[in-house]
Design a protein around this motif. Structure first.
Motif, PDB file in Angstrom:
ATOM      1  N   VAL A  83      52.455  24.277  57.754  1.00 13.01           N
ATOM      2  CA  VAL A  83      53.547  25.158  57.328  1.00 13.01           C
ATOM      3  C   VAL A  83      54.816  24.820  58.102  1.00 13.01           C
ATOM      4  O   VAL A  83      55.893  24.666  57.513  1.00 13.01           O
ATOM      5  N   LEU A  95      56.258  21.506  56.843  1.00 10.24           N
ATOM      6  CA  LEU A  95      56.916  21.640  55.548  1.00 10.24           C
ATOM      7  C   LEU A  95      58.251  22.372  55.685  1.00 10.24           C
ATOM      8  O   LEU A  95      59.248  21.985  55.060  1.00 10.24           O
ATOM      9  N   ALA A  98      56.836  27.427  52.829  1.00  6.00           N
ATOM     10  CA  ALA A  98      55.404  27.157  52.863  1.00  6.00           C
ATOM     11  C   ALA A  98      54.668  28.380  53.386  1.00  6.00           C
ATOM     12  O   ALA A  98      55.199  29.140  54.205  1.00  6.00           O
TER      13      ALA A  98
END
Length: 141
Positions: free
Chosen positions: A16, A19, A26
């Motif tokens: 996460v 990203l 995310a």
């Protein structure tokens, strides 16, 4: 908590962050039900939705949960109608898909026979929502 769940949560948090560092929103969901719920929260009711043939989206149950005027290429009666639906994907509100693999540092790997998914991920739809199972996350090196 079992070891696999602990590993997935720790890895999910890293992915996460990776990203987000690439300017993507995310979210980590520990179950497919949580992933579907989050997807439904993100999509406004009445949105136009399509996908490019993702098994991850199908198996998550997201398609079954969506009830809107969607473009479903699998419902096409002819090759021409299928092509027309594929072109409409570029103007839809939400394009659903997945990736073939994703590195821990947030790089997607996609191989696409028709290039419709890769093209839609890169340009067109207002929003792209990818359902990526932890089984698709690979080392960055």
């Amino acid at each position: 908590m079992d070891v696999r769940r602990m590993r997935n949560e720790a890895l999910g948090k890293r992915v996460v962050k990776a990203l987000e560092s690439r300017n993507m929103e995310a979210y980590y969901a520990s179950t497919k039900e949580e992933a579907v719920q989050k997807a439904l929260e993100l999509m406004e009711e009445g949105s136009s939705v399509t996908m490019g043939g993702s098994m991850s989206v199908r198996e998550s149950g997201l398609l079954d949960a969506i009830n809107a005027g969607n473009y479903d290429r699998d419902q096409a009666a002819t090759p021409e109608e299928r092509q027309e639906i594929a072109l409409k994907a570029f103007t839809c509100d939400w394009y659903l898909g997945s990736v073939n693999a994703m590195s821990e540092n947030g790089v997607f790997v996609n191989i696409d026979g028709n290039a419709n998914r890769v093209a839609a991920y890169a340009f067109g739809p207002k929003n792209v929502l990818l359902i990526v199972g932890m089984n698709k996350v690979v080392k960055s090196e």
